[in-house]
Design a protein around this motif. Structure first.
Motif, mmCIF file in Angstrom:
data_model
loop_
_atom_site.group_PDB
_atom_site.id
_atom_site.type_symbol
_atom_site.label_atom_id
_atom_site.label_comp_id
_atom_site.label_asym_id
_atom_site.label_seq_id
_atom_site.Cartn_x
_atom_site.Cartn_y
_atom_site.Cartn_z
ATOM 1 N N UNK A 282 0.860 -1.195 0.000
ATOM 2 C CA UNK A 282 0.000 0.000 0.000
ATOM 3 C C UNK A 282 0.888 1.233 0.000
ATOM 4 N N UNK A 283 0.561 2.187 -0.835
ATOM 5 C CA UNK A 283 1.372 3.408 -0.921
ATOM 6 C C UNK A 283 1.116 4.268 0.322
ATOM 7 N N UNK A 284 2.209 4.669 0.988
ATOM 8 C CA UNK A 284 2.076 5.449 2.219
ATOM 9 C C UNK A 284 2.681 6.843 2.117
ATOM 10 N N UNK A 285 3.641 7.000 1.194
ATOM 11 C CA UNK A 285 4.304 8.311 1.087
ATOM 12 C C UNK A 285 4.672 8.576 -0.369
ATOM 13 N N UNK A 286 4.393 9.817 -0.816
ATOM 14 C CA UNK A 286 4.819 10.236 -2.156
ATOM 15 C C UNK A 286 5.616 11.527 -2.000
ATOM 16 N N UNK A 287 6.829 11.537 -2.549
ATOM 17 C CA UNK A 287 7.637 12.762 -2.517
ATOM 18 C C UNK A 287 8.025 13.080 -3.935
ATOM 19 N N UNK A 288 7.636 14.276 -4.399
ATOM 20 C CA UNK A 288 7.981 14.656 -5.770
ATOM 21 C C UNK A 288 8.696 15.998 -5.735
ATOM 22 N N UNK A 289 9.826 16.089 -6.400
ATOM 23 C CA UNK A 289 10.578 17.347 -6.390
ATOM 24 C C UNK A 289 11.025 17.698 -7.804
ATOM 25 N N UNK A 323 -2.677 11.306 -8.435
ATOM 26 C CA UNK A 323 -2.922 10.017 -9.083
ATOM 27 C C UNK A 323 -2.923 8.883 -8.062
ATOM 28 N N UNK A 324 -2.041 8.976 -7.061
ATOM 29 C CA UNK A 324 -1.893 7.854 -6.124
ATOM 30 C C UNK A 324 -2.754 7.981 -4.876
ATOM 31 N N UNK A 325 -2.968 9.220 -4.429
ATOM 32 C CA UNK A 325 -3.748 9.382 -3.191
ATOM 33 C C UNK A 325 -5.142 9.969 -3.429
ATOM 34 N N UNK A 326 -5.353 10.564 -4.572
ATOM 35 C CA UNK A 326 -6.668 11.122 -4.866
ATOM 36 C C UNK A 326 -6.809 12.569 -4.422
ATOM 37 N N UNK A 327 -8.062 13.030 -4.459
ATOM 38 C CA UNK A 327 -8.330 14.456 -4.240
ATOM 39 C C UNK A 327 -8.749 14.764 -2.810
ATOM 40 N N UNK A 328 -9.034 13.705 -2.019
ATOM 41 C CA UNK A 328 -9.597 13.962 -0.693
ATOM 42 C C UNK A 328 -8.540 13.986 0.400
ATOM 43 N N UNK A 329 -7.722 14.995 0.373
ATOM 44 C CA UNK A 329 -6.702 15.113 1.416
ATOM 45 C C UNK A 329 -7.352 15.677 2.679
ATOM 46 N N UNK A 330 -6.721 15.365 3.821
ATOM 47 C CA UNK A 330 -7.277 15.840 5.096
ATOM 48 C C UNK A 330 -6.642 17.156 5.493
ATOM 49 N N UNK A 331 -5.422 17.361 5.047
ATOM 50 C CA UNK A 331 -4.693 18.568 5.463
ATOM 51 C C UNK A 331 -3.760 18.976 4.337
ATOM 52 N N UNK A 332 -3.595 20.306 4.179
ATOM 53 C CA UNK A 332 -2.728 20.808 3.108
ATOM 54 C C UNK A 332 -1.985 22.026 3.631
ATOM 55 N N UNK A 333 -0.671 22.025 3.512
ATOM 56 C CA UNK A 333 0.106 23.165 4.026
ATOM 57 C C UNK A 333 1.184 23.566 3.040
ATOM 58 N N UNK A 334 1.457 24.857 2.963
ATOM 59 C CA UNK A 334 2.533 25.335 2.089
ATOM 60 C C UNK A 334 3.629 25.989 2.923
ATOM 61 N N UNK A 335 4.859 25.790 2.521
ATOM 62 C CA UNK A 335 6.001 26.518 3.110
ATOM 63 C C UNK A 335 6.743 27.117 1.933
ATOM 64 N N UNK A 336 7.062 28.413 2.010
ATOM 65 C CA UNK A 336 7.761 28.992 0.855
ATOM 66 C C UNK A 336 8.968 29.823 1.267
ATOM 67 N N UNK A 374 8.144 6.908 -4.229
ATOM 68 C CA UNK A 374 6.839 6.404 -3.798
ATOM 69 C C UNK A 374 7.096 5.246 -2.844
ATOM 70 N N UNK A 375 6.759 5.446 -1.594
ATOM 71 C CA UNK A 375 7.068 4.433 -0.581
ATOM 72 C C UNK A 375 5.817 3.632 -0.230
ATOM 73 N N UNK A 376 5.980 2.326 -0.189
ATOM 74 C CA UNK A 376 4.852 1.453 0.133
ATOM 75 C C UNK A 376 5.197 0.509 1.267
#
Ligand code: CTP
Length: 459
Positions: A282-289, A323-336, A374-376
């Protein structure tokens, strides 16, 4: 000796013949080729190319499905065995594996397969004149006349790539600024228009590559004129705008398509397929840079309202997450991290989902290692930069030595894949592409909007 269904005998002394082809829109040339191939020996093996193989070798115009193409070959009654051709280099292995005596193809390939002469006889059969799948495709398909709105760098790249996709022809460009329009027209030898009504009157579909903030109005105008639209990413930067435009397109029976080239390239599709197959659990973490250093005076770093790293690169980094987790996130944060003019030079977006977390990192003024990870629960997939043009990735497991390596071709600038999918949608295969759905495009616009709000940029 082994008895076959058709009453033929396989064993010592029989002559085995092999031939390969796509056999799209099965025609007389194919029939005659198979008939003569069969007559060369006792047992005919036919290799039919898979969709993945055709796409990988840049053949993007195949109309019939693999199942239909196999069925058509079968119906001729000439093939004793049908196999699929999935990779380059397979012919050599098949010849050995099946103990082939004769390899044959049409004369359009003369010379190409001479390297097989060390292993079997190679015969080029004369091609049947005046018929080909390409001809039939052109008769069947209406050629879509494409008009480009915007005449910058990406428009030029699009033009080059569109020439490689059958079923379309770039007809015209529009730019309200006379200087830019004329320069583009001269460089690429197409007509440039300053009047948008004149422009719409000569095209069937529109490709939008103008500045981000102009997309909404241009898409709306194109749809009002009955044109299908392919729009560069980010299509729009407000969820409600994306929803309205998709609704509008649907009501008019038109295709609206967001051009994020990664979504359509064969390597990325394969990577997603593996990530979703359970191979890594099961996919648990996605990191894209994705980072690239830009000169401080470029539009991306000077446009106060719509510039910055996230609006520029966020679509790529958010794509695997959605694509992997969908659109229904519970929390979203930005750091810039901002530059002197206040625009974001480096942005990290963190998302929490039920059962997983993700980060998307974009940079125009900070350089980092571009990577998709992509960590599973059973292993992980890693694709190094430029993963957004996915050509290679690896699957790793707990045992350090166990690594599966995958490569796919990524041809040219990769825009050919999205143009080809866009045309397939117009030609009726579906009106909601699974590689990037309407819902995902809307979610991307909503995330862009949230980002611009946190940045206090008024839309
Ligand atoms: N063939 C033939 N005569 C034709 C067309 C094809 O003998 N008029 C042969 C090809 O040389 C090849 C086989 O049929 O050995 C399968 O060809 P394929 O590439 O599937 O068909 P084409 O019609 O050539 O396809 P396209 O136009 O897409 O290249």
């Amino acid at each position: 000796m082994e008895t076959l269904e058709k009453g033929k005998f396989v064993g010592k002394g029989i002559i085995k013949v092999i031939t390969y082809g796509t056999f799209d829109l099965f025609h007389e040339g194919h029939y005659r080729l198979l008939q003569r191939a069969k007559a060369l020996g006792d047992y005919l093996i036919v290799g039919v190319t898979t969709e993945t193989y055709d796409r990988a070798r840049g053949k993007l115009n195949v109309v019939d499905s693999l199942a239909t193409r196999i069925e058509n070959v079968k119906k001729t009654g000439f093939a004793d065995e049908i196999i699929t051709e999935e990779t380059q280099g397979q012919k050599f292995n098949d010849i050995k594996k099946f103990h082939v005596d004769i390899f044959t193809v049409g004369s359009d390939w003369t010379g190409t397969f001479d390297y097989l002469k060390d292993y079997c006889q190679v015969i080029y059969l004369e091609r049947t004149r005046n018929i080909s799948s390409t001809m039939l495709r052109e008769q069947k398909q209406q050629i879509q006349r494409i008009g480009i709105i915007g005449t910058g760098r990406i428009a030029g790249r699009f033009l080059v790539e569109a020439k490689l996709v059958s079923g379309c022809s770039v007809q015209a460009a529009y730019n309200p600024h006379p200087g830019s329009a004329a320069k583009f027209a001269q460089k690429w030898g197409i007509d440039a228009y300053l009047d948008i009504e004149d422009f719409f009157s000569v095209v069937d579909v529109v490709y939008i590559a103008s500045p981000h903030e102009t997309h909404y109005n241009y898409i709306k105008a194109a749809l009002e004129h009955g044109k299908h639209v392919l729009c560069e990413k980010p299509m729009v930067m407000q969820g409600i705008q994306a929803e309205k435009l998709f609704k509008y397109a649907k009501e008019r029976g038109l295709i609206l398509f967001e051009g994020i080239k990664t979504a359509y390239c064969p390597g990325f599709s394969r990577l997603l397929g593996i990530a979703c197959s359970g191979t890594i659990g099961s996919v648990r973490n996605v990191e894209a840079c994705f980072t690239k250093l830009e000169a401080p005076d470029t539009r991306e770093l000077t446009d106060q309202k719509y510039g910055g790293s996230f609006t520029e690169l966020g679509s790529y980094c958010m794509l695997p997450v959605l694509k992997l987790f969908g659109k229904d996130y519970e929390k979203l944060e930005f750091e810039t991290i901002r530059g002197e003019n206040g625009l974001d030079l480096f942005t990290k977006i963190s998302l929490r989902y039920f059962g997983g977390i993700a980060t998307a990192t974009c940079g125009l003024g900070v350089k980092s290692e571009g990577r998709l990870l992509i960590a599973g629960t059973k292993g992980y997939i890693v694709a190094e930069a430029p993963w957004w043009k996915t050509a290679y990735f690896e699957v790793h497991y707990e045992e350090p030595g166990k690594v599966e390596k995958y490569s796919e071709s990524f041809l040219g600038d990769g825009l050919r894949y999205e143009i080809s999918d866009f045309l397939s949608m117009i030609n009726g295969s579906s009106d909601n592409g699974f590689k990037l759905t309407r819902g995902e495009s809307i979610a991307l616009a909503e995330i862009m909007e949230k980002f611009l709000e946190t940045e206090d940029r008024i839309l």
